[in-house]
Design an enzyme around this catalytic site. Structure first.
Site, mmCIF file in Angstrom:
data_model
loop_
_atom_site.group_PDB
_atom_site.id
_atom_site.type_symbol
_atom_site.label_atom_id
_atom_site.label_comp_id
_atom_site.label_asym_id
_atom_site.label_seq_id
_atom_site.Cartn_x
_atom_site.Cartn_y
_atom_site.Cartn_z
ATOM 1 N N LEU A 162 0.836 -1.188 0.000
ATOM 2 C CA LEU A 162 0.000 0.000 0.000
ATOM 3 C C LEU A 162 0.875 1.245 0.000
ATOM 4 O O LEU A 162 1.762 1.389 0.852
ATOM 5 C CB LEU A 162 -0.910 0.031 1.236
ATOM 6 C CG LEU A 162 -1.817 -1.176 1.472
ATOM 7 C CD1 LEU A 162 -2.609 -0.970 2.756
ATOM 8 C CD2 LEU A 162 -2.744 -1.399 0.289
ATOM 9 N N LYS A 163 0.638 2.139 -0.924
ATOM 10 C CA LYS A 163 1.279 3.450 -0.874
ATOM 11 C C LYS A 163 0.632 4.257 0.253
ATOM 12 O O LYS A 163 -0.596 4.251 0.416
ATOM 13 C CB LYS A 163 1.103 4.187 -2.198
ATOM 14 C CG LYS A 163 1.814 3.533 -3.381
ATOM 15 C CD LYS A 163 3.326 3.697 -3.307
ATOM 16 C CE LYS A 163 4.006 3.210 -4.570
ATOM 17 N NZ LYS A 163 5.473 3.419 -4.528
ATOM 18 N N ASN A 191 7.542 6.416 0.142
ATOM 19 C CA ASN A 191 8.240 7.254 -0.841
ATOM 20 C C ASN A 191 8.780 8.541 -0.227
ATOM 21 O O ASN A 191 8.621 9.631 -0.775
ATOM 22 C CB ASN A 191 7.344 7.580 -2.029
ATOM 23 C CG ASN A 191 7.078 6.377 -2.913
ATOM 24 O OD1 ASN A 191 5.931 5.944 -3.039
ATOM 25 N ND2 ASN A 191 8.105 5.811 -3.517
ATOM 26 N N GLY A 291 9.604 -2.233 -8.647
ATOM 27 C CA GLY A 291 9.223 -1.952 -10.027
ATOM 28 C C GLY A 291 8.980 -0.488 -10.266
ATOM 29 O O GLY A 291 8.739 0.283 -9.325
#
Length: 369
Positions: A162-163, A191, A291
């Protein structure tokens, strides 16, 4: 190996759905492909740079320019090109790892095709299938997120990522864990969206038995990652912070991570990715293959890398239809047990489907070497 020249080809690949992270939303990929041609074969490399310098300082227009103006002229000075030595030839040019990775991969591919050896065999793969995880972007609502995760679980993905971002973290993760239970392999990716001041919030994620929390803090701050790692039970995984085997060794020595996400494009290519793998294995640190929304060309190389022995966690090696309604190669598919097959043919083991590639091409430049 004598190379006749290189083609720089730009390809437009619309995503099936917008992909949202803490740094932006992607609707399509402007893909830069590098094709190396010899008298007997051709090889392909995919540049993972985004259209804008948001994930990193590199972006696709800049990558194309640095390849054209600097990298290929440096290679032209070599009497014979050995792809295993490309990184050394290009070392004088600072940074631009994504551009360098695309060139090196194209040369490795054509070299291996001429030798009749697969990418996986060359890298040291020990498996012919690898478990596939899937990355789920930030959604407009928790119910929308739960529907998306349910679809991927039904398709057979063995791990969900999950972002997350400030304001979209504890509650979405709680909802997914409660809906799908403790057996689901679950991890999160920030991120670099947080600071050490958010440690209390990040510590609340410890309740959900996550595999890891990926890149919670700024990519250039190993010291604060080490401090955060001491405050969390959830293993800290580094992504953007790791651009080389040296970076990995430094992070491990500082205690900044217990897991490393290896993205070949980010680190300058698959040979450096293998070195990072070796460093982590030597220190008992788990690795997995990340990825960058690759096409089938980049995906083939990633899957081969993920078959190395140290890749003990499922990677972002999704099937082609996770992101694209139509890939530029024959699509990668998810097996019934949630794995994808490592290509076994020479080089990358896949080729572009010419009609699809041509239809998606927005520009093409031939550069004789």
């Amino acid at each position: 190996m004598k190379v006749n020249g290189f083609e720089l080809r730009r390809v437009s690949m619309p995503l099936k759905a917008p992909f949202r992270t803490s740094f932006g939303v992607e609707h399509e990929r402007d893909v830069l492909l590098v094709r190396a041609e010899t008298a007997d074969a051709e090889g392909w490399g995919e540049c993972v740079a985004m259209s804008e310098p948001l994930y990193s300082s590199e972006y696709v227009d800049g990558a194309a320019e640095v390849i054209r103006r600097f990298l290929l002229p440096a290679l032209a000075s070599q009497v014979s090109l050995d792809p295993r030595h490309v990184a050394r030839v290009l070392e004088p040019f600072k940074g631009h790892r994504m551009a360098k990775a695309a060139v090196e991969t194209a040369l490795l591919d054509v070299w291996l095709r001429e030798r009749g050896e697969s990418f996986g065999s060359f890298l040291g793969a020990v498996r012919d299938r690898v478990p596939a995880g899937v990355s789920v972007g930030i959604m407009d609502s928790v119910p929308q997120l739960l529907d998306a995760v349910a679809e991927y679980v039904e398709q057979g993905y063995v791990r969900i990522k999950l972002k997350i971002a400030p304001g979209w973290d504890v509650e979405p993760v709680r909802a997914v864990r409660e809906r799908f239970g403790s057996d689901l392999l679950l991890q999160v990716d920030a991120n670099a969206a947080y600071t050490l001041a958010d440690a209390v919030t990040l510590a609340r994620l410890d309740d959900f038995d996550l595999l890891l929390i990926e890149q919670p803090l700024a990519e250039d701050d190993l010291r604060q990652h080490a401090e955060l790692a001491r405050l969390l039970r959830t293993p800290v995984c580094l992504d953007e912070s790791i651009e080389s085997a040296k970076d990995a060794a430094d992070a491990i020595a500082l205690g900044a991570c217990r897991v490393v996400n290896i993205k070949p494009g980010r680190v300058g290519g698959y040979l450096e990715a293998r070195r990072i793998h070796d460093v982590c294995v030597a220190h008992g640190v788990a690795v997995w293959c990340g990825g960058m929304l690759e096409s089938g060309l980049g995906r083939a190389a990633n899957i081969a890398l993920a078959a190395l022995p140290g890749f003990t966690l499922p990677g972002d090696t999704s099937a082609s239809d996770r992101y694209y309604a139509e890939d530029i190669t024959e699509p990668f598919r998810l097996d019934a047990d949630g794995c994808v097959t490592v290509p076994s043919g020479p080089g990358l083991g896949v080729q572009p489907v010419r009609d699809i590639l041509d239809a998606r091409t927005t520009s093409s430049d031939w550069l004789p070497l």
